[in-house]
Design a protein around this motif. Structure first.
Motif, short mmCIF file in Angstrom:
data_model
loop_
_atom_site.label_atom_id
_atom_site.label_comp_id
_atom_site.label_asym_id
_atom_site.label_seq_id
_atom_site.Cartn_x
_atom_site.Cartn_y
_atom_site.Cartn_z
N ARG A 59 0.84 -1.18 0.00
CA ARG A 59 0.00 0.00 0.00
C ARG A 59 0.88 1.24 0.00
N LEU A 60 0.67 2.07 -1.00
CA LEU A 60 1.36 3.35 -1.10
C LEU A 60 0.50 4.45 -0.50
N SER A 61 1.17 5.41 0.11
CA SER A 61 0.48 6.57 0.66
C SER A 61 1.07 7.84 0.07
N THR A 85 -4.76 12.72 2.34
CA THR A 85 -3.92 11.59 1.99
C THR A 85 -4.63 10.72 0.96
N VAL A 86 -3.88 10.28 -0.03
CA VAL A 86 -4.41 9.35 -1.02
C VAL A 86 -3.60 8.07 -0.93
N TYR A 87 -4.27 6.95 -1.13
CA TYR A 87 -3.65 5.64 -1.00
C TYR A 87 -3.77 4.88 -2.32
N LEU A 88 -2.84 3.98 -2.52
CA LEU A 88 -2.94 3.03 -3.63
C LEU A 88 -2.69 1.64 -3.06
N GLN A 89 -3.75 0.86 -2.92
CA GLN A 89 -3.63 -0.52 -2.46
C GLN A 89 -3.36 -1.39 -3.68
N MET A 90 -2.24 -2.08 -3.65
CA MET A 90 -1.84 -2.89 -4.80
C MET A 90 -1.82 -4.36 -4.38
N ASN A 91 -2.67 -5.15 -5.02
CA ASN A 91 -2.77 -6.58 -4.74
C ASN A 91 -2.37 -7.39 -5.96
N ILE A 92 -2.11 -8.65 -5.74
CA ILE A 92 -1.73 -9.59 -6.81
C ILE A 92 -0.65 -8.95 -7.67
N LEU A 93 0.39 -8.48 -7.04
CA LEU A 93 1.44 -7.77 -7.77
C LEU A 93 2.19 -8.71 -8.70
N LYS A 94 2.61 -8.15 -9.83
CA LYS A 94 3.32 -8.89 -10.86
C LYS A 94 4.68 -8.24 -11.09
N PRO A 95 5.64 -9.00 -11.59
CA PRO A 95 6.95 -8.40 -11.87
C PRO A 95 6.86 -7.18 -12.77
N GLU A 96 5.89 -7.16 -13.69
CA GLU A 96 5.75 -6.02 -14.59
C GLU A 96 5.20 -4.78 -13.90
N ASP A 97 4.82 -4.90 -12.64
CA ASP A 97 4.41 -3.73 -11.86
C ASP A 97 5.62 -2.99 -11.28
N THR A 98 6.79 -3.57 -11.42
CA THR A 98 8.02 -2.94 -10.91
C THR A 98 8.24 -1.59 -11.59
N ALA A 99 8.38 -0.55 -10.78
CA ALA A 99 8.53 0.81 -11.30
C ALA A 99 8.71 1.78 -10.14
N VAL A 100 9.06 3.01 -10.47
CA VAL A 100 8.95 4.10 -9.51
C VAL A 100 7.54 4.65 -9.62
N TYR A 101 6.86 4.73 -8.50
CA TYR A 101 5.48 5.21 -8.46
C TYR A 101 5.46 6.65 -7.97
N TYR A 102 4.73 7.50 -8.71
CA TYR A 102 4.65 8.91 -8.40
C TYR A 102 3.22 9.30 -8.07
N CYS A 103 3.08 10.09 -7.03
CA CYS A 103 1.81 10.70 -6.70
C CYS A 103 1.71 12.03 -7.45
N GLN A 150 9.97 3.63 -4.92
CA GLN A 150 10.29 2.44 -5.71
C GLN A 150 9.45 1.25 -5.25
N VAL A 151 8.87 0.57 -6.22
CA VAL A 151 8.18 -0.70 -5.99
C VAL A 151 8.87 -1.76 -6.84
N THR A 152 9.33 -2.82 -6.20
CA THR A 152 10.00 -3.90 -6.91
C THR A 152 9.30 -5.21 -6.60
N VAL A 153 8.87 -5.90 -7.65
CA VAL A 153 8.17 -7.17 -7.51
C VAL A 153 9.06 -8.27 -8.06
N SER A 154 9.44 -9.20 -7.21
CA SER A 154 10.32 -10.30 -7.64
C SER A 154 9.49 -11.49 -8.08
N SER A 155 10.03 -12.23 -9.03
CA SER A 155 9.29 -13.39 -9.57
C SER A 155 9.62 -14.65 -8.79
#
Length: 121
Positions: A19-21, A80-98, A116-121
């Motif tokens: 979860r990003l804030s 405050t704004v949130y981003l709940q991220m579920n079932i993450l995939k390696p292709e979701d790996t990125a720098v996330y910007y608000c 930074q969000v990094t999803v390992s396989s």
């Protein structure tokens, strides 16, 4: 001027959740939209999700629909704004910007520093 500070990024295995804030300050938000974008290495920044501050309407990229949820907490003194991220995939790996911008056009003018969000396989 709007100041945005993101938090909550990290390393997670595929299938996991994060979860990003984003804490926003600097002005009132009744006519604003807030959004999340991401940029992977070697790729352009892309839209992920957005929410209109006044009515809570949400918008998602097809690639994250049904996996990510954007929400807001507009309690007094807590923008405050949130981003709940579920079932993450390696292709979701990125720098996330608000981002913050115009509610009518969903054009974004203010940006956070990114997390930074990094999803390992």
């Amino acid at each position: 001027q709007v100041q945005l500070v993101e938090s909550g990024g990290g390393l997670v295995q595929a299938g996991g959740s994060l979860r990003l804030s984003c804490a926003a300050s600097g002005r009132t938000f009744s006519s604003y939209a807030m959004g999340w974008f991401r940029q992977a290495p070697g790729k352009e920044r892309e839209f992920v999700a957005a929410i209109k501050w006044s009515d809570g309407n949400t918008y998602y990229a097809d690639s994250v629909k049904d996996r990510f949820t954007i929400s807001r907490d507009n309690a007094k003194n807590t923008n405050t704004v949130y981003l709940q991220m579920n079932i993450l995939k390696p292709e979701d790996t990125a720098v996330y910007y608000c981002a913050a911008g115009d509610s009518d056009t969903l054009s974004f003018r203010s940006w956070g520093q990114g997390t930074q969000v990094t999803v390992s396989s």
